[in-house]
Design a protein around this motif. Structure first.
Motif: not given
Length: 246
Positions: A185-189, A199-216
């Motif tokens: 998740r930290q790499n993602f952020l 591809q073949n990620t273990i990121l979760t829906s929560e990780d994607l949500k946090i990423f979107l919020e941080t980016w937005y």
């Protein structure tokens, strides 16, 4: 005894020579430019509308370098093989003469052949493929990318080891990873490039949500596209919760 007929290519008038070279393949024309000055001069006007990439593949048998003219979208025309890095600059110079509109230099390597790419040369696109001999380490990819600072890096095989929070891969303009289970998740952020494919990620829906919020809520508008493919189901409603989506 019959004599072997010969074609007087180099004695042809200019118009006839240009027409003959146009009917030949790019690899044949390129090889002729290495040895004949007249062909070299004429060749500069033969392919004005093409834009192939200087593509070197070090993933073939015996780890020799194979130079291709890579025409979009995915046509690779083999030109020459070599096993001496000193020829790289000579071949690239001739390549740009034969193809005046040349795309970004592209190299494909395995962990066994990374050292064959001259450190002094500019490489814009790096493709890392699987080695049959040993496992690829994340640190090896990071060291290799740090040397050339490409605009695109595509890692096909699994990597052993985690990415550092400030890995140079995270600042690459275009990053594509086939097996990204180590991508946290930290790499993602921390990713600051334009395009990210995991591809073949273990990121979760929560990780994607946090990423979107941080980016937005942030000020970084460099990012253009993110594609994430996992083995688990992503909950669309949870990810987009709180966003005014239309």
């Amino acid at each position: 005894m019959l004599s072997t007929p010969q074609f007087p290519l180099l004695r042809l008038p200019l118009v006839a020579l240009r027409h003959t070279l146009r009917m030949m393949g790019p690899s044949d024309v390129f090889l002729l430019t290495l040895f004949f000055k007249r062909v070299r001069l004429v060749a500069q006007s033969i392919f004005p509308r093409t834009k192939p990439s200087f593509y070197v593949d070090y993933c073939k048998e015996q780890n020799v370098g194979v130079l291709y003219a890579r025409f979009p979208p995915k046509l690779n025309v083999p030109i020459v093989k070599w096993n001496n890095t000193k020829f790289w600059n000579i071949l690239q110079t001739h390549f740009s003469r034969v193809f005046p509109k040349t795309g970004a230099p592209h190299v494909a390597v395995t962990v066994d052949t990374m050292s064959k790419v001259p450190k002094s040369e500019k490489v814009d696109l790096i493709e890392v493929k699987k080695s049959e001999n040993r496992t690829l380490k994340t640190s090896e990819v990071e060291k290799f990318v740090e040397i050339y600072k490409p605009i695109l890096i595509y890692v096909h095989p699994r990597m052993e080891g985690d990415l550092a929070d400030k890995s140079c891969l995270l600042t690459c303009e275009n990053l594509l990873i086939t097996y990204s289970r180590h991508f946290s998740r930290q790499n993602f952020l921390n990713f600051s490039g334009k395009y990210l494919l995991l591809q073949n990620t273990i990121l979760t829906s929560e990780d994607l949500k946090i990423f979107l919020e941080t980016w937005y809520n942030g000020s970084d508008r460099h990012l253009e596209m993110v594609c994430v493919f996992g083995n688990t189901y992503f909950e669309k409603e949870k990810i987009l919760e709180g966003f005014d989506v239309k």
